[in-house]
Scaffold this motif. Structure first.
Motif, PDB file in Angstrom:
ATOM      1  N   PRO A 160       0.785  -1.120   0.030  1.00 40.11           N
ATOM      2  CA  PRO A 160      -0.229   0.055   0.039  1.00 40.11           C
ATOM      3  C   PRO A 160       0.737   1.254  -0.031  1.00 40.11           C
ATOM      4  O   PRO A 160       0.222   2.460  -0.257  1.00 40.11           O
ATOM      5  CB  PRO A 160      -0.722  -0.128   1.423  1.00 40.11           C
ATOM      6  N   LEU A 161       2.166   1.306   0.341  1.00 42.92           N
ATOM      7  CA  LEU A 161       2.954   2.469   0.238  1.00 42.92           C
ATOM      8  C   LEU A 161       4.180   2.134  -0.897  1.00 42.92           C
ATOM      9  O   LEU A 161       4.700   1.053  -0.880  1.00 42.92           O
ATOM     10  CB  LEU A 161       3.787   2.459   1.532  1.00 42.92           C
ATOM     11  N   TRP A 162       4.222   3.056  -1.870  1.00 42.34           N
ATOM     12  CA  TRP A 162       5.123   3.190  -2.793  1.00 42.34           C
ATOM     13  C   TRP A 162       6.349   4.174  -2.382  1.00 42.34           C
ATOM     14  O   TRP A 162       6.091   5.315  -2.112  1.00 42.34           O
ATOM     15  CB  TRP A 162       4.828   3.398  -3.995  1.00 42.34           C
ATOM     16  N   LYS A 163       7.558   3.792  -1.970  1.00 41.71           N
ATOM     17  CA  LYS A 163       8.699   4.548  -1.536  1.00 41.71           C
ATOM     18  C   LYS A 163       9.563   4.874  -2.613  1.00 41.71           C
ATOM     19  O   LYS A 163      10.209   3.855  -3.049  1.00 41.71           O
ATOM     20  CB  LYS A 163       9.290   3.920  -0.263  1.00 41.71           C
ATOM     21  N   VAL A 164       9.591   6.071  -3.046  1.00 42.43           N
ATOM     22  CA  VAL A 164      10.394   6.266  -4.175  1.00 42.43           C
ATOM     23  C   VAL A 164      11.761   7.299  -3.457  1.00 42.43           C
ATOM     24  O   VAL A 164      11.689   8.348  -2.669  1.00 42.43           O
ATOM     25  CB  VAL A 164       9.930   7.414  -5.027  1.00 42.43           C
ATOM     26  N   PRO A 165      12.983   6.827  -3.685  1.00 43.78           N
ATOM     27  CA  PRO A 165      14.017   7.490  -2.897  1.00 43.78           C
ATOM     28  C   PRO A 165      14.301   8.710  -3.391  1.00 43.78           C
ATOM     29  O   PRO A 165      14.243   8.971  -4.656  1.00 43.78           O
ATOM     30  CB  PRO A 165      15.301   6.782  -3.250  1.00 43.78           C
ATOM     31  N   ALA A 166      14.499   9.584  -2.573  1.00 41.02           N
ATOM     32  CA  ALA A 166      14.470  11.172  -2.729  1.00 41.02           C
ATOM     33  C   ALA A 166      16.065  11.426  -3.089  1.00 41.02           C
ATOM     34  O   ALA A 166      16.811  11.071  -2.114  1.00 41.02           O
ATOM     35  CB  ALA A 166      13.934  12.057  -1.889  1.00 41.02           C
ATOM     36  N   SER A 167      16.074  12.411  -3.727  1.00 42.30           N
ATOM     37  CA  SER A 167      17.626  12.760  -4.116  1.00 42.30           C
ATOM     38  C   SER A 167      17.674  14.540  -4.589  1.00 42.30           C
ATOM     39  O   SER A 167      16.488  15.003  -4.976  1.00 42.30           O
ATOM     40  CB  SER A 167      18.520  12.053  -5.281  1.00 42.30           C
ATOM     41  N   GLY A 168      18.668  14.985  -4.180  1.00 40.77           N
ATOM     42  CA  GLY A 168      18.603  16.323  -4.669  1.00 40.77           C
ATOM     43  C   GLY A 168      18.483  17.358  -3.403  1.00 40.77           C
ATOM     44  O   GLY A 168      18.422  16.959  -2.278  1.00 40.77           O
ATOM     45  N   ALA A 169      18.906  18.494  -3.786  1.00 42.93           N
ATOM     46  CA  ALA A 169      18.758  19.506  -2.391  1.00 42.93           C
ATOM     47  C   ALA A 169      17.541  20.203  -2.354  1.00 42.93           C
ATOM     48  O   ALA A 169      16.877  20.527  -3.313  1.00 42.93           O
ATOM     49  CB  ALA A 169      20.042  20.308  -2.882  1.00 42.93           C
ATOM     50  N   ALA A 170      17.131  20.520  -0.946  1.00 42.22           N
ATOM     51  CA  ALA A 170      15.978  21.562  -0.939  1.00 42.22           C
ATOM     52  C   ALA A 170      16.861  22.901  -0.863  1.00 42.22           C
ATOM     53  O   ALA A 170      17.823  23.074  -0.103  1.00 42.22           O
ATOM     54  CB  ALA A 170      15.652  21.041   0.552  1.00 42.22           C
ATOM     55  N   ARG A 171      16.216  23.726  -1.750  1.00 43.70           N
ATOM     56  CA  ARG A 171      16.594  25.008  -1.657  1.00 43.70           C
ATOM     57  C   ARG A 171      15.773  26.173  -1.122  1.00 43.70           C
ATOM     58  O   ARG A 171      14.752  26.290  -1.191  1.00 43.70           O
ATOM     59  CB  ARG A 171      16.876  25.397  -3.356  1.00 43.70           C
ATOM     60  N   PHE A 172      16.588  26.934  -0.131  1.00 49.56           N
ATOM     61  CA  PHE A 172      16.030  28.114   0.254  1.00 49.56           C
ATOM     62  C   PHE A 172      16.431  29.418  -0.484  1.00 49.56           C
ATOM     63  O   PHE A 172      17.551  29.488  -0.840  1.00 49.56           O
ATOM     64  CB  PHE A 172      16.230  28.086   1.634  1.00 49.56           C
ATOM     65  N   SER A 173      15.249  30.241  -0.620  1.00 50.57           N
ATOM     66  CA  SER A 173      16.013  31.774  -1.097  1.00 50.57           C
ATOM     67  C   SER A 173      15.730  32.634  -0.147  1.00 50.57           C
ATOM     68  O   SER A 173      14.813  32.921   0.368  1.00 50.57           O
ATOM     69  CB  SER A 173      15.011  31.898  -2.480  1.00 50.57           C
ATOM     70  N   TRP A 174      16.969  33.606  -0.014  1.00 47.62           N
ATOM     71  CA  TRP A 174      16.868  34.718   1.017  1.00 47.62           C
ATOM     72  C   TRP A 174      16.496  35.961   0.026  1.00 47.62           C
ATOM     73  O   TRP A 174      16.415  37.128   0.838  1.00 47.62           O
ATOM     74  CB  TRP A 174      18.085  34.923   1.803  1.00 47.62           C
ATOM     75  N   GLU A 175      16.291  35.966  -1.131  1.00 46.90           N
ATOM     76  CA  GLU A 175      15.911  37.036  -2.101  1.00 46.90           C
ATOM     77  C   GLU A 175      14.237  37.018  -1.991  1.00 46.90           C
ATOM     78  O   GLU A 175      13.838  36.352  -2.713  1.00 46.90           O
ATOM     79  CB  GLU A 175      16.306  36.644  -3.301  1.00 46.90           C
ATOM     80  N   TYR A 176      13.805  38.249  -1.226  1.00 39.13           N
ATOM     81  CA  TYR A 176      12.506  38.410  -1.232  1.00 39.13           C
ATOM     82  C   TYR A 176      11.745  39.423  -2.085  1.00 39.13           C
ATOM     83  O   TYR A 176      10.892  40.114  -1.569  1.00 39.13           O
ATOM     84  CB  TYR A 176      12.037  38.538   0.242  1.00 39.13           C
ATOM     85  N   ASP A 177      12.769  39.703  -2.938  1.00 40.39           N
ATOM     86  CA  ASP A 177      11.981  40.726  -3.812  1.00 40.39           C
ATOM     87  C   ASP A 177      10.871  40.336  -4.670  1.00 40.39           C
ATOM     88  O   ASP A 177      10.119  39.375  -4.543  1.00 40.39           O
ATOM     89  CB  ASP A 177      13.172  41.276  -4.862  1.00 40.39           C
ATOM     90  N   ASP A 178      10.370  41.006  -5.462  1.00 42.15           N
ATOM     91  CA  ASP A 178       8.898  40.845  -6.132  1.00 42.15           C
ATOM     92  C   ASP A 178       8.798  39.689  -6.992  1.00 42.15           C
ATOM     93  O   ASP A 178       7.760  38.984  -7.240  1.00 42.15           O
ATOM     94  CB  ASP A 178       8.326  42.099  -6.776  1.00 42.15           C
ATOM     95  N   GLY A 179       9.981  39.271  -7.898  1.00 39.66           N
ATOM     96  CA  GLY A 179      10.098  38.013  -8.607  1.00 39.66           C
ATOM     97  C   GLY A 179       9.527  38.560  -9.801  1.00 39.66           C
ATOM     98  O   GLY A 179       9.230  39.774 -10.341  1.00 39.66           O
ATOM     99  N   ARG A 180       9.338  37.621 -10.772  1.00 37.53           N
ATOM    100  CA  ARG A 180       8.956  37.793 -12.220  1.00 37.53           C
ATOM    101  C   ARG A 180       7.232  37.965 -12.147  1.00 37.53           C
ATOM    102  O   ARG A 180       6.379  37.186 -11.650  1.00 37.53           O
ATOM    103  CB  ARG A 180       9.263  36.547 -13.027  1.00 37.53           C
ATOM    104  N   ASP A 181       6.986  39.201 -12.821  1.00 40.08           N
ATOM    105  CA  ASP A 181       5.555  39.693 -13.082  1.00 40.08           C
ATOM    106  C   ASP A 181       4.586  38.528 -13.676  1.00 40.08           C
ATOM    107  O   ASP A 181       3.427  38.378 -13.014  1.00 40.08           O
ATOM    108  CB  ASP A 181       5.355  40.841 -13.936  1.00 40.08           C
TER     109      ASP A 181
END
Length: 369
Positions: free
Chosen positions: A14-35
């Motif tokens: 009943p559970l399918w476990k997919v191994p996770a890879s890659g980084a969790a990314r945080f951004s400290w840039e809180y500007d408005d971003g893309r319109d």
């Protein structure tokens, strides 16, 4: 009752476990971003809706003819097996086909929810994280809707198709942050949109039409999000990096094409696997269905900048190369307009019924006076 009791075939663990890879990314840039992306995020917030309220779950569904689509849509039609079937058998077959189709929609939506959450985690830009958060909620709602439809109206489920599971696994295991976009937003979502649209436009039953129209309204935003993010990013990649993504698209498209046969249903009815495969490959309806299913994927892939020679050859082999010139923006606009039109028709009918009820009550009161 456990959902497991409704599966016509053993779904396994009943559970399918997919191994996770890659980084969790945080951004400290809180500007408005893309319109454009922030406008899509605002639209995602504005367009949230409650499946319990917007969908009329009181509508009856005959599980033996849930969609009202023509018999020709079933690959057994016109074969010796079809000719031997009673009306009851044919009703059972319609129920199983619908269960198989909507079960794959359900499993795909859960995959989309997980991929959207992965994008929130891994994408480097905050504006993209904001939008992905709204999409995660959308996908949860879609999984809720398909699960309810299958359990309450159809009464059975099918396990996830092997090819769909393989593509979901490949998408989630890749450590590159853009791959959940490419695998889910472009391939799986694009194909699902076309499948939803074909059933939405051919079903004669109001409940599945409502469900598909409202889900497609959300999905149009999701594909637009993938296009925006990937178009910007792929302009920066080397030829070698683009080829890697094109290889992923080629493999994914072949997987998705082969997913669409529904052999599990025929085998469940005792049709030998070899014959089941032959029937599906001879089905004119399936050939048309397959081509239409790529109507959203091919122009999207071209739009984001993946259009190398090997990819073009693969699309020629699949018979879908000419779809690259389709107007994707027009298709998406139509998806949104159809949902809004359906809302307007429903609310107008409800208002008319309420007005008639008030008028009848007034007339009754006047008569008593």
């Amino acid at each position: 009752m456990s959902t497991r009791d409704l599966y016509v075939q053993d779904p396994g663990d009943p559970l399918w476990k997919v191994p996770a890879s890659g980084a969790a990314r945080f951004s400290w840039e809180y500007d408005d971003g893309r319109d454009r992306l922030l406008a899509l995020y605002q639209k995602g917030k504005d367009k949230q809706w409650d499946a319990n309220l917007r969908i009329d779950w009181e509508l009856e569904v005959d599980p033996k003819d849930p969609l009202g689509t023509p018999d020709e849509s079933m690959s057994l039609y016109g074969t010796k097996y079809w000719d031997k079937m009673s009306e009851k058998d044919r009703g059972d077959l319609r129920q199983h086909y619908t269960s198989w189709q909507f079960s794959q929609f359900l499993h795909g939506e859960q995959g989309a929810m997980v991929c959207a959450a992965r994008i929130v985690e891994s994408v480097p830009d905050l504006d993209a994280k904001f939008y992905s958060a709204t999409q995660t909620m959308d996908e949860a709602r879609h999984a809720e809707i398909y699960s309810r439809f299958l359990q309450e109206k159809i009464g059975m489920l099918y396990p996830v198709n092997d090819n769909l599971q393989a593509l979901l696994g490949d998408t989630l295991k890749d450590s590159r942050w853009d791959m959940p976009y490419l695998g889910m937003q472009v391939l799986i979502e694009g194909l699902a949109l076309a499948a939803f649209g074909m059933i939405r436009d051919t079903t004669t039953k109001p409940l599945p039409k409502q469900i598909l129209a409202y889900v497609m309204q959300d999905e149009a935003r999701h594909v637009a999000f993938g296009r925006m993010a990937l178009r910007d990013y792929y302009k920066q990649l080397t030829d070698a990096e683009l080829r890697e993504r094109e290889d992923f698209v080629i493999e994914g498209c072949y997987l998705m094409r082969d997913r669409l046969r529904g052999l599990e249903v025929l085998e469940n009815f005792g049709i030998p696997p070899k014959e089941a495969a032959e029937f599906t490959e001879r089905s004119e309806f399936l050939h048309l269905f397959r081509k239409l299913l790529f109507s959203r994927i091919v122009p999207c892939v071209k739009d984001i900048g993946l259009w190398g020679e090997r990819l073009q050859r693969a699309y020629v082999d699949m018979g879908v190369f000419d779809l690259g010139d389709s107007n994707l923006d027009l298709l998406m606009a139509q998806d949104e307009e159809l949902a809004e039109k359906l809302d307007a028709e429903r609310f107008a009918a409800e208002e008319e019924a309420r007005t008639a009820e008030v008028a009848a009550a007034i007339a009754e009161g006047a008569g008593e006076g």
